[in-house]
Design a protein around this motif. Structure first.
Motif, PDB file in Angstrom:
ATOM      1  N   SER A 103      -9.267  49.592   9.395  1.00  0.00           N
ATOM      2  CA  SER A 103      -8.173  49.073  10.248  1.00  0.00           C
ATOM      3  C   SER A 103      -7.637  47.732   9.786  1.00  0.00           C
ATOM      4  O   SER A 103      -6.894  47.064  10.525  1.00  0.00           O
ATOM      5  N   ASN A 126      -5.362  45.760   6.900  1.00  0.00           N
ATOM      6  CA  ASN A 126      -4.337  46.033   5.897  1.00  0.00           C
ATOM      7  C   ASN A 126      -4.451  45.065   4.723  1.00  0.00           C
ATOM      8  O   ASN A 126      -4.498  43.834   4.914  1.00  0.00           O
ATOM      9  N   GLY A 170       2.801  43.829  17.547  1.00  0.00           N
ATOM     10  CA  GLY A 170       3.506  44.806  16.718  1.00  0.00           C
ATOM     11  C   GLY A 170       3.311  44.620  15.235  1.00  0.00           C
ATOM     12  O   GLY A 170       4.101  45.118  14.436  1.00  0.00           O
ATOM     13  N   ASN A 171       2.250  43.896  14.859  1.00  0.00           N
ATOM     14  CA  ASN A 171       2.058  43.611  13.432  1.00  0.00           C
ATOM     15  C   ASN A 171       1.416  44.767  12.665  1.00  0.00           C
ATOM     16  O   ASN A 171       1.127  44.626  11.483  1.00  0.00           O
ATOM     17  N   LYS A 172       1.172  45.894  13.333  1.00  0.00           N
ATOM     18  CA  LYS A 172       0.588  47.043  12.633  1.00  0.00           C
ATOM     19  C   LYS A 172       1.533  48.242  12.598  1.00  0.00           C
ATOM     20  O   LYS A 172       1.156  49.318  12.144  1.00  0.00           O
ATOM     21  N   SER A 173       2.732  48.063  13.069  1.00  0.00           N
ATOM     22  CA  SER A 173       3.695  49.167  13.023  1.00  0.00           C
ATOM     23  C   SER A 173       4.155  49.377  11.592  1.00  0.00           C
ATOM     24  O   SER A 173       4.306  48.425  10.826  1.00  0.00           O
ATOM     25  N   PRO A 174       4.379  50.626  11.188  1.00  0.00           N
ATOM     26  CA  PRO A 174       4.801  50.917   9.812  1.00  0.00           C
ATOM     27  C   PRO A 174       6.075  50.174   9.410  1.00  0.00           C
ATOM     28  O   PRO A 174       6.191  49.716   8.270  1.00  0.00           O
ATOM     29  N   THR A 175       7.010  50.064  10.309  1.00  0.00           N
ATOM     30  CA  THR A 175       8.273  49.397   9.978  1.00  0.00           C
ATOM     31  C   THR A 175       8.042  47.924   9.673  1.00  0.00           C
ATOM     32  O   THR A 175       8.567  47.374   8.689  1.00  0.00           O
ATOM     33  N   PHE A 176       7.240  47.275  10.536  1.00  0.00           N
ATOM     34  CA  PHE A 176       6.944  45.858  10.316  1.00  0.00           C
ATOM     35  C   PHE A 176       6.188  45.649   9.008  1.00  0.00           C
ATOM     36  O   PHE A 176       6.479  44.732   8.242  1.00  0.00           O
TER      37      PHE A 176
END
Length: 509
Positions: free
Chosen positions: A23, A25, A72-78
């Protein structure tokens, strides 16, 4: 290896992907410098720590790094946007720091692991801080081929600006350190062999990665060449898992070296070692001159290689006293008569089956190890009159009469025969000792002297055998020339029968 000094304009940085582990990145950074490339994985936290140092120490603008986001730092877009922003950040930093290349930026991108200039500077800084203390304890050091290649290439180029700016990085620290070393170990990679265990037969060495890339780079150890001219007083050279042909220049080692060891390489001929820095290894007869001789070499260990023959370049080691050729593919010996000082020869774990007239080549030999070969007959060893120690364990000797050939060696004291078929016979020790006559109490058989019971039985067996031989000779002399004479094999069988009868009689008494 990469050379940022020459390929600064060709150096690129990118972040091709994100790797998620537990989990967390990680941004995979791809660095290309000329033809060399490697990858590094860093978290955003690592970028932030680097940036803080660059801001405080190098005057980098604080707003250059993409900001941290809590929600929201784990969203694919971000993550995709951050990946692109971090790649752009590194590209801007490379342009901004192109000339100075500060240490924190170099280490963040692993230039100190794969680049000639920065690897040498990293090593110089380490030796500047700890070199003297290290030499005070030991004058032995292990180098990877990557380090030796970097040192060799650094000697060919002018002083980089980044080195001149800091005395810690001065190349002279390495040169001074190397000039005082007496023993070096050359390894495929720095962590490929923490400790060399010379007597370990269990093959527990860490496997070397000679043909595999170093770390995350595309550098292959077997392709890296190096010099040894920086080592001025070297006495011992140990090469582990690396081809000796990688050496471009041995410098003065032919004058100073007293011991050389080559382990687990792909070496097939002695010339690949003796003429390691020659372009043409198969030198002509007239090239085997004094300028190519290893004049002070006393100990040569070429163990666990791929040697199939002992070629004539062995003559370039004229002062060798002990020669170890264990665990190769040798089927015979050759050219050893030129080694007038040779006293110890080890040929353990080869493919030797014949020892024909070995005294011609090994006239002064004191110790001979032939264990774990394919030897059945010993007549070829019968004239090694200087021999004191003989190891024949784990061969194919099955006839007790073969011991007669070595039983008359006047100086032989230590004999090992365990692991041969003959060692499984009844009263094996007494039967072997009986072949040494009056010297039987001087013999260590399989590392042990005989006991009184064995001596008594050996004397009985010896007396019976001598008596049987005398009777046979007397009978033979009385026979007419036309009469049939017993075959030699029948005589040997008669001697064995006599020994067995004597053994049975002694046992009944």
């Amino acid at each position: 290896m990469s050379n940022y000094q020459l390929h600064a304009n060709e150096t690129t940085i990118s972040i091709p992907r994100i790797i998620t582990v537990d989990s967390v990145n990680y941004y995979e950074i791809l660095v290309k410098c000329g033809q060399v490339m490697w990858t590094i994985n860093h978290r955003y936290r690592d970028f932030a720590e680097l940036h803080d140092r660059l801001v405080s120490e190098r005057g980098v603008s604080k707003d250059k790094l993409p900001p941290k986001k809590v929600l929201g730092n784990k969203s694919p877009t971000f993550l995709k946007k951050r990946q692109e922003a971090l790649e752009q950040y590194l590209k801007e930093m490379l342009i901004f720091l192109k000339v100075t290349m500060p240490r924190e930026f170099v280490e963040f991108l692993d230039f100190h692991r794969y680049d000639i200039i920065f690897l040498v500077q990293h090593l110089a800084s380490s030796l500047f801080l700890r070199g003297d203390a290290f030499l005070a304890k030991s004058k032995k050091y292990g180098f990877s081929v990557l380090e030796l290649h970097a040192i060799s290439e650094r000697m060919k180029i002018p002083c980089p600006p980044t080195e001149a700016a800091c005395s810690n990085y001065n190349f002279s620290h390495i040169l001074d350190f190397c000039a005082q070393l007496e023993t070096i170990i050359v390894l495929p990679t720095k962590n490929s062999l923490p400790t060399i265990m010379y007597d370990d037969d269990t093959d527990k060495y860490i496997p070397h990665a000679l043909h595999r890339p170093i770390g995350s780079s595309n550098l292959i150890p077997v392709q890296l060449r190096y010099e040894l001219s920086v080592f001025k007083v070297l006495r011992n050279l140990i090469i582990y898992g690396v081809p000796t042909e990688n050496i471009q220049n041995v410098g003065a080692l032919r004058e100073t070296l007293s011991r050389i060891e080559v382990y687990k390489s792909e070496t097939k001929q002695i010339c690949q070692i003796a003429l390691c820095d020659n372009v043409h290894k198969d030198a002509a007869e007239d090239e085997l001159d004094k300028s190519k001789q290893w004049k002070n070499l006393r100990h040569a260990v070429f163990k666990e290689n791929q040697l199939t023959v002992i070629d004539r370049t062995i003559r370039l080691f004229p002062t060798v006293k002990d020669l170890v050729l264990d665990k190769n593919k040798l089927e015979s010996i050759a050219h050893l008569s030129h080694l007038n000082n040779l006293q110890i020869l080890s040929l353990r774990c080869n493919r030797i089956a014949q020892c024909t007239n070995w005294h011609v080549q090994l006239g002064n030999l004191v110790t001979l190890n032939l264990s774990q070969n394919r030897i059945r007959l010993l007549e070829g060893l019968g004239k090694l009159y200087s021999l004191v120690n003989l190891d024949l364990s784990c061969n194919l000797i099955d006839d007790i009469n073969e011991i007669d050939y070595i039983g008359n060696l006047p100086l032989l004291e230590n004999l090992r025969l365990m692991g041969n078929p003959v060692a499984g016979g009844v009263d094996y020790r007494a039967r072997v000792l009986s072949r040494f006559g009056d010297r039987l109490q001087e013999i260590y058989l399989d590392n042990e002297k005989g006991n009184q019971t064995e001596y008594d039985m050996a004397l009985v067996l010896s007396a019976l055998r001598i008596s049987a031989q005398k009777s046979h000779r007397k009978l033979h002399s009385l026979l007419e020339p036309s009469s049939a004479t017993p075959a030699e094999g029948d005589e040997e069988e008669q001697n064995d029968d006599t020994e067995r009868a004597g053994t049975s009689g002694a046992a009944s008494r």
